[in-house]
Design an enzyme around this catalytic site. Structure first.
Site, short mmCIF file in Angstrom:
data_model
loop_
_atom_site.label_atom_id
_atom_site.label_comp_id
_atom_site.label_asym_id
_atom_site.label_seq_id
_atom_site.Cartn_x
_atom_site.Cartn_y
_atom_site.Cartn_z
CE LYS A 1 -4.17 -3.38 7.08
NZ LYS A 1 -3.85 -3.53 5.65
NE ARG B 1 2.25 -1.61 -0.38
CZ ARG B 1 2.35 -2.94 -0.29
NH1 ARG B 1 1.62 -3.59 0.58
NH2 ARG B 1 3.16 -3.61 -1.08
CG HIS C 1 -1.37 2.84 -0.10
ND1 HIS C 1 -2.19 1.80 0.30
CD2 HIS C 1 -0.81 3.35 1.03
CE1 HIS C 1 -2.11 1.69 1.61
NE2 HIS C 1 -1.29 2.60 2.08
N GLY D 1 -1.10 -11.09 1.09
CA GLY D 1 -2.39 -11.74 1.32
C GLY D 1 -2.81 -11.73 2.79
N GLY D 2 -1.95 -11.18 3.65
CA GLY D 2 -2.25 -11.18 5.09
C GLY D 2 -3.51 -10.39 5.43
CB THR D 3 -4.74 -7.07 4.31
OG1 THR D 3 -3.54 -6.41 4.71
CG2 THR D 3 -5.93 -6.17 4.53
CG ASP E 1 -7.26 -1.42 5.26
OD1 ASP E 1 -7.93 -0.71 4.48
OD2 ASP E 1 -6.13 -1.86 4.99
CB SER F 1 1.31 -7.09 -0.85
OG SER F 1 2.69 -7.27 -0.93
C1 R5P Z 1 -2.75 -1.31 2.93
O1 R5P Z 1 -3.34 -0.58 3.67
C2 R5P Z 1 -3.27 -1.72 1.60
O2 R5P Z 1 -4.47 -1.12 1.28
C3 R5P Z 1 -3.44 -3.23 1.53
O3 R5P Z 1 -4.42 -3.61 2.47
C4 R5P Z 1 -2.17 -3.91 1.84
O4 R5P Z 1 -1.11 -3.32 1.15
C5 R5P Z 1 -2.22 -5.38 1.51
O5 R5P Z 1 -1.01 -5.95 1.87
P1 R5P Z 1 -0.93 -7.47 2.32
O6 R5P Z 1 -1.58 -8.28 1.24
O7 R5P Z 1 0.54 -7.72 2.43
O8 R5P Z 1 -1.61 -7.59 3.63
#
Ligand code: R5P
Length: 300
Positions: free
Chosen positions: A196, A100, A134, A229-231, A173, A227
Site C-alpha cells: 500500500k 501514527r 501502530h 476504512g480506505g485501507t 499493507d 480509521s
Molecule cells: C496504517 O498503516 C495503519 O496500519 C492502518 O492501515 C491505517 O491507519 C488505516 O487507516 P484508514 O482506515 O484511514 O485507511
C-alpha cells in the site's frame, strides 16, 4: 484470582467504562466509583470516591476520538490518583493516540507521539499498557515500563467461531503482517499482504494488485486500526476481483470515522470485528482477558 490483587483498584475512564468493568469482573479487582462530566465551556471534570492511599491503581482509558479530550481526561485521572496517595499507577491505554505521527514525515512537523508519552509519564504513570500500537519501536521511547499487548489471538478466536469457508488471512499493507501472522496461526491457515502507498499530503491510498489464490475462499483482512476504512476498502476491492467469497475485516481499534462503514460495505466487506479498545457496536471482542492475564503477572 482475587488473592494476588488485594491492593489493586480499577479506575474506569469515560472512554472505557465497559472494558474497565470487564477487567474488574475478570480479575475480581474492585471497580472504583467515579464521576465525570464536561463543563459548559468544554473542560473535563473527574472525581473518585474511593480511598487510594497505598493502592496500586489501574486507570483504564482508551484515547480514541476525540483523542485530545480523552488524553486530558487520562492525564487528570493519573495525576489525581497519584496525588490522592496511590502507591503506583498503571495506565491502560488500549488506543494510544498520535502513534501514527511517530516521526517527522515532512519538515517542521512535531513527533506527536513523543509529546503524548512525555505527558502521560509526567502526570505520574508508573507503567503503561497499550494494544497493537501502530509501530512497536514506539515502546522504546517510554522511560517507564511500557507494554504493547496484542488483541490478535482474541480476535482470531472469535473469527474461528464464525465457520468460514477455507479462510485466508490478508494484511492490507506490509506493516500489518506482524498482526496477520499470529492471527493466521490461530486459524491454522496461510496469510499474505498487499503493498500500500499513502500520499502524505492528500491521504490518498493506492494498493497494488497481486495474484492470490483466494477464489471461492473467505478472506479476513487484519489491521491495527480502521480509521477512514480506505485501507480495508482498497484491499477488499482487489480480493473481490480475485473471486474471494466472503470478506471480513478484523482490527484492534475500530475508529470508523466519517463514512468508513459505507466505504467498506461498498467494497464488499460483509462483517467488521473490532475490540472494546473503542467501545461501540463493532467492539465484538473484549481486551479484558489479555489485561487480566498481564495484571496477574504484575501482581505476583
Ligand atoms: C496504517 O498503516 C495503519 O496500519 C492502518 O492501515 C491505517 O491507519 C488505516 O487507516 P484508514 O482506515 O484511514 O485507511
Amino acid at each position: 484470582m482475587l488473592g494476588v490483587f488485594y491492593s489493586m483498584i480499577v479506575v474506569p475512564g469515560p472512554a472505557s467504562p465497559n472494558l474497565a468493568k470487564r477487567i474488574s469482573q475478570e480479575t475480581g479487582i474492585k471497580l472504583a466509583k467515579v464521576h465525570y462530566k464536561t463543563f459548559p465551556d468544554g473542560e473535563s471534570y473527574f472525581r473518585i470516591e474511593d480511598d487510594l492511599k497505598g493502592e496500586e491503581v489501574v486507570v483504564v482509558q482508551s484515547c480514541s476520538p476525540p483523542q485530545d479530550k480523552r488524553l486530558v481526561e487520562l492525564l487528570l485521572m493519573v495525576d489525581a490518583c497519584k496525588d490522592l496517595g496511590a502507591e503506583r499507577v498503571i495506565a491502560v491505554v488500549p488506543y494510544f493516540p498520535y502513534a501514527r505521527q511517530d516521526k517527522r514525515f515532512l519538515p517542521g512537523e512535531p513527533i506527536s507521539v513523543n509529546t503524548v508519552i512525555k505527558s502521560i509519564e509526567s502526570a505520574g504513570a508508573d507503567e503503561v499498557i497499550t494494544f497493537d500500537i501502530h509501530e512497536v519501536h514506539i515502546m522504546e521511547r517510554f522511560s517507564v515500563p511500557a507494554h504493547n499487548l496484542t488483541a490478535m489471538r482474541l480476535l482470531a478466536k472469535h473469527v474461528k467461531s464464525l465457520d468460514l469457508e477455507s479462510p485466508f488471512v490478508l494484511a492490507p499493507d506490509q506493516g500489518a503482517m506482524r498482526l496477520a501472522k499470529p492471527f493466521a496461526e490461530v486459524l491454522e491457515t496461510d496469510c499474505d499482504f498487499f503493498i500500500k502507498h499513502r500520499d502524505r499530503v492528500t491521504g490518498e491510498i493506492e494498493t497494488k494488485e497481486k495474484e492470490l489464490s483466494v477464489e471461492g475462499r473467505d478472506a479476513i483482512l487484519v489491521d491495527d486500526i480502521i480509521s477512514t476504512g480506505g485501507t480495508m476498502a482498497k484491499a477488499a476491492q482487489i480480493l473481490k476481483k480475485l473471486g474471494a467469497r466472503r470478506i471480513v475485516a478484523a482490527c484492534t481499534h475500530p475508529i470508523l470515522c466519517g463514512n468508513a462503514l459505507q466505504r467498506m460495505r461498498d467494497a464488499g466487506i460483509e462483517e467488521i470485528i473490532g475490540t472494546d479498545s473503542i467501545e461501540g457496536p463493532y467492539s465484538k471482542v473484549s481486551l479484558a482477558p489479555e489485561v487480566a492475564s498481564f495484571l496477574s503477572k504484575v501482581a505476583e
